[in-house]
Design a protein around this motif. Sequence first.
Motif, short mmCIF file in Angstrom:
data_model
loop_
_atom_site.label_atom_id
_atom_site.label_comp_id
_atom_site.label_asym_id
_atom_site.label_seq_id
_atom_site.Cartn_x
_atom_site.Cartn_y
_atom_site.Cartn_z
N THR A 400 0.85 -1.19 0.00
CA THR A 400 0.00 0.00 0.00
C THR A 400 0.89 1.25 0.00
N SER A 576 -8.45 -10.72 2.09
CA SER A 576 -7.30 -10.12 2.77
C SER A 576 -7.27 -8.60 2.67
N GLY A 637 0.62 -1.41 6.42
CA GLY A 637 0.76 -2.66 7.16
C GLY A 637 2.18 -3.18 7.09
N ALA A 638 2.75 -3.13 5.89
CA ALA A 638 4.11 -3.66 5.72
C ALA A 638 5.11 -2.86 6.55
N GLU A 641 4.88 -4.14 9.94
CA GLU A 641 5.62 -5.40 10.11
C GLU A 641 7.09 -5.10 10.40
N HIS A 670 1.56 -13.63 3.64
CA HIS A 670 1.60 -12.57 2.63
C HIS A 670 3.05 -12.24 2.34
N THR A 672 4.66 -9.60 1.97
CA THR A 672 5.34 -8.54 2.71
C THR A 672 6.01 -9.09 3.97
N ASP A 746 0.39 -10.87 12.17
CA ASP A 746 -0.02 -9.98 11.08
C ASP A 746 -1.52 -9.74 11.25
N ALA A 748 -3.72 -8.27 9.33
CA ALA A 748 -4.53 -7.96 8.14
C ALA A 748 -5.94 -8.54 8.26
N ASN A 770 -4.06 -3.16 10.01
CA ASN A 770 -4.17 -2.35 8.79
C ASN A 770 -5.41 -1.49 8.99
N HIS A 772 -6.47 0.66 7.19
CA HIS A 772 -7.15 0.78 5.90
C HIS A 772 -7.86 -0.52 5.54
N LYS A 773 -7.95 -1.44 6.46
CA LYS A 773 -8.78 -2.63 6.25
C LYS A 773 -9.79 -2.65 7.39
C1 LIG Z 1 -1.94 -10.60 5.14
C2 LIG Z 1 -1.36 -9.27 4.75
N1 LIG Z 1 -0.28 -8.83 5.41
C3 LIG Z 1 0.29 -7.65 5.11
C4 LIG Z 1 -0.21 -6.84 4.11
C5 LIG Z 1 0.51 -5.56 3.78
O1 LIG Z 1 -0.23 -4.44 4.17
P1 LIG Z 1 -0.05 -3.03 3.45
O2 LIG Z 1 -0.58 -3.19 2.07
O3 LIG Z 1 -0.85 -2.13 4.28
O4 LIG Z 1 1.39 -2.70 3.46
C6 LIG Z 1 -1.34 -7.26 3.40
C7 LIG Z 1 -1.88 -6.40 2.33
O5 LIG Z 1 -2.79 -6.66 1.63
C8 LIG Z 1 -1.94 -8.51 3.73
O6 LIG Z 1 -3.02 -8.95 3.08
#
Ligand SMILES: Cc1ncc(COP(=O)(O)O)c(C=O)c1O
Length: 1027
Positions: A400, A576, A637-638, A641, A670, A672, A746, A748, A770, A772-773
Motif C-alpha cells: 500500500t 485479505s 501494514g508492511a 511489520e 503474505h 510482505t 499480522d 490484516a 491495517n 485501511h482494512k
Molecule cells: C496478510 C497481509 N499482510 C500484510 C499486508 C501488507 O499491508 P499493506 O498493504 O498495508 O502494506 C497485506 C496487504 O494486503 C496482507 O493482506
Amino acid sequence: MLSRSTVSKAQVLAKLGQLLPRSSGSSMVRGALLHTLKPRQANAAATAPAETGSASSESSGDIAAQAYAPLDTFLRRHNGPRDSDVGAMLQALGFASLDEMVAATVPASIRLAAPLEISDSEFAEKELLAKLKAIAQKNQVYRSFIGTGYTDVVVPPVILRNILENPGWYTQYTPYQPEISQGRLESLLNFQTVITDLTGLPATNASLLDEGSAAGEALVVCLNSARKKTRNAFFADRNCHPQTLAVLQTRAEGFGAEIVVGDYKTFDFSSLGDRLAGALVSYPDTYGNVNDFRALADTVHGLGGQLVVAADLMSLAVLQPPGEFGADIAIGNTQRFGVPLGYGGPHAAFFATTAANQRRVPGRIIGVSRDAAGNRAYRLALQTREQHIRREKASSNICTAQALLANMAAMYAVYHGPAGIRDIANRIHRFTQILASSVVRAGLVVENESYFDTLRIRVPDAAAIHARANERRINLRRIDAHTVGVTLDEAITREELAHLVDVFGGDVSALDSLASAAAPSVSQSAAVPEGLARQSAILTHPVFSRYHSETEMLRYITQLQGKDLSLANAMIPLGSCTMKLNATTELIPITWPEFGSIHPFAPREQTQGYAHMIDDLERDLAAITGMAATTVQPNSGAQGEYAGLRAIRAYQASQGESNRDICLVPESAHGTNPASAVMAGLSVVIVKCDAKGNLDLADLEAKAAKHSARLSAVMITYPSTFGVFEDGVLRAIEIIHQYGGQVYMDGANMNAQVGLTSPGHMGADVCHLNNHKTLAIPHGGGGPGVGPICVKAHLAPFLPGHPELVKADGSPQSTVGPVSAAPYGSAGVLPVTWSYIKLLGGRGMTQVSKTAILNANYMANRLRDHYSILFTNENGMCAHEFILDTRVFSKSSGIQAIDIAKRLQDYGFHPPTMSWPVPNTIMVEPTESESKEELDKFCDAMIAIREEIREIEEGKQSREDNILVNAPHTIAKVSAEEWTHAYSRQRAAYPLPYLRDRKFWPSVARVDDAYGDLNLICSCPPLENYQ
Ligand SMILES: Cc1ncc(COP(=O)(O)O)c(C=O)c1O
C-alpha cells in the motif's frame, strides 16, 4: 411506530444501554446489560429504530431516556444485512443465533472471556461529529513557515471535493484489475509523468510512503546494484532534512550498511574508496541552499557509487532537474502539489531513477500496454515484482503506497499546467526574495548562499523572534538560539508577508518597493547560482494543458472516475483486503482545517487535539488487540511489520541476544512478511502448511528447535491467510516462546477477531493493524495506509521514536529510530479510525466481526454446490473470507481463475483476490458492510459463471472462443457491426436481470500483461499517440 405493549425488554435494555452517560464506568454497565441479551436480541436491539412507547414496568427516567435517544445511530448503517436477513442467513447455515455460529467458527480456547470495552463510545453520527469537533478545536491552526519538507498548500477546491472527499476516488482498490481501473491508472500515469518531467529521470513509480522511507528505498537500490557486498557505505549530507536522515539510518541497520553523515563540500569521499554505494544530498538543502552538485556527481560516480538527490518537487519546476546534473536517483515528497499538511501525512513520495536502475524501482509502476482489441490500455507493470511473488528475495516491502494522494498531486499538475506550476514556483521565490531583502535591511543576516523558498536567518535572540511570531499565530523553524528558519509556500499573501517582515523587525512600508525590485522569476534571480535555473520544458504532455478551467477539470475527474469500479458502484470482495464501508461521517473530519492544516513539527501546545485523539486511539487499539502499548507511526501494514520486527530485535539485543536473527514464516504468509523480515536483517526460514491449510505444527516445532539459538520470531497471520481460525495457534505460540522466540501477528485479518479474540489474548507479543482494512480508512486506490503496531509491555520501550518525539528534558522518547518521516505517520487520516471506533464501541465492533463471519459463511454456503471451498475448519466454517478452488476448471475447460475474474467484471463486480495465497484460485471477503441482496447478486453471478464453464466442458462453447476467455466485454465490442461468437451479445453484456439496473462497463477489453512488461512505458505516451 410500535405500540406500548410490543416494546420488548431487549429493546428497552438496549436503549437504556445506549443512553447511559459515556464514562468508562457506565460503558461497563451498558456492556453488562447488553451481555445479558441473547446475541440475536442484541442485534435486534442494535438495529431497531428508537421507539417512544414503553412497557408498564419502565420508570419515567427510562421513558425520558428513550424520548431523547438519537435516531442516527451507526451500527445499523455500518452493517449490511438487516435484522430479518441475519435470521434468514443463520437459518441457511443451520444456526439459531450468531453466537452459535461464532462458537462453530472460532475455537473456544481463544475466545475472550469478557466483552471488549471501549470507553466513551457508541455515539450517534451527529453526536460523534460534535465530540470530535471539540477535540479538533484543541488544535490551534497557526500559519506554519517551518518547512523541513512540509508546506501549506492551496488545495484546488475542484480536487478537494471531487477527489479527496469523493468516495468514487477514495474507495477504489489498488488497480490490479486494469479493465475496471483505467481512470486511476491514467491519473497515476500522469503522476509518473510529472515526476519524470520534473526530476529529469526516465524511470519512476506511483508512489512511495514518505521522503524518509523513499531515501531508504534509494539506499537499497544503491546497495543492490553494487556488485560487491563490501560496497556498503552510504554517505548522507548533514543538510538533508533531519527526519530523512533518521529514517535512512534506521533502514541501514537491517542491511548492515554504514551511513556516513558529513558535509559533502568538505568530505573526503576517497576515504570510503570502493565501499561507497551512494551519496544522498538535499536539493535545496534543509536550510534552503541551492547547491551545484555536478562535481559531486562526478566524484561519486568516479568511486562507483550512485548520487541520490532528495528534491523539493515545486522547486524543480524552476531549477535544473537532478537528472540533468548527474543524479542517479531523485526522491522526495509530493505534498506540495495540493495535498494538505495533515500533521505529517498521508502524502505520496516519489522515486525516479535512470534507465539502468529501471528494474530495481521499488513499489508499483504504472505502465502502458494494449487490450485484446489492440487499443491502448494502462496497467500495473511488472506485477510479478510484488512481494507476494518475490517474498524474501524482494528488495522492498512496499505494498500500500499513498495512491490517493498521488492522484491529488497529479491532478494538481493537470489543473495548473506547466505555466501555472512555474508561476506558483516563481511567486514563492519572489516572496522569498522580498523577505530576504527586508530582513537584511533590518540588519539581520541571511546565512544562505542561495535559496529558492527557505531562508536561514541569524538573529540576536531567536526566542524573541519566536515570541513575536507566536503573537501573530505564526510558526517559524527553531534552529538554535541565534538562528531561525523560514520557508514560504504558495498560500502566502501580502498580508502574511507583512507580518513576517514585522516579526523580524523589518520595514513593512518598504514592501512594495522591494517587490518591484525582486526578480520576477528564478531564471532572473541572483539568489539561484549560475546555471541552476531550469532551461528545460516541463509538463509538455497535452494532458497538462487541456483542463485548466474548472468545468474542464471537473469533467476530466468525473470521466476518469467513471472508468473505475469503486465501492460507490458495487461490492469489492477482495480477500485479505477488507473493503468495508468508509462512512461519510468518519471521512468528514479529515478536511477540517483543525486536522488538515497542522504542520507535523508544530509545537506541542498547538497540537493538543491531535494528542487527545492519538492518545485515545493508542489506548483503544491496545484494548482491541489485547496489548499494552501502540504506535500509530507506520504508514502501511508492511511498514508496521518492519517496525514490529525491529522492536523485537531491539528487545532481544537489550537482553544480550543479538544473535537471534532467524524469522520463521509460514508458506501461506503474505509476501510482505518475508520481505519485511529481510529488511529487519533477519534470515527467513519457511514453515509448511498441512493439506488443510493449517500451520504444520510438527514442521514449526522442528524448525524452532533446529534454530533455537538463533530464533528471533515467527510471523503468523490470524485467521490464517487461507481464511480459517486455526485451532493450533495457541500451540504454535507456545512452541515459539518455548524456544525463546517472539510472536509477530499480522493483523490484516483482524476484522474477524475484534471482540471475539485478540492477538494479545492468544499470546502474541506484537501485531500490526491495517487501519485501511479493519478500521475503515479508505483504500484510496492503494493508500492512504496506516499500520499501527501494538505490543506487549516488554516491547513498549522499543517502539519507533522520532527526532521530534522528545521527553521534557529534550532526550529522545525512544532509542529506536523512526520508520516514518512524520512522528505519527499518516496522522491526517487518523480521525477516520477514531470515529469508527467511537461510533461502534466494543459492542458494535464485536457485532461487526460476527457479521463479517456471517456474510462470508453465507456466501460460501451458497457457492458450495458449485465450487469447492478450499479450506474450512472441522465444522465446515470459514472465517471472514474463503478461497474458491478454481484450479479444476483448467483441465475440464481450459478456464483459469483470471478468466472467471474478468467475466465477473461483465457481471458488474470487482473480482476477488486472485492467485494468492493459492495460485489459480480466488479468495472472497465480502465484509460486514454488504447487504444480503449484494451477497446474493454476487453468488448469482458466480453460479451463472459456473454454468458458463459447464457449457465449455460440454462442448457447447469452444475452449478458444467462449464467453469467459473473451471477457470482459466492452460497449465497443457488443455494439460492433461484427459479432462472430457462439453466444449472444445480450448474454455477453447482460447475463443476469439485475444488470439492467446496474451495469458497469469495463472501459477496455482484456489487457495484455506480457506485452506491457516487454514494452515498458511508464510515463504518458508521446503526443503522436493522441493525434
Ligand atoms: C496478510 C497481509 N499482510 C500484510 C499486508 C501488507 O499491508 P499493506 O498493504 O498495508 O502494506 C497485506 C496487504 O494486503 C496482507 O493482506
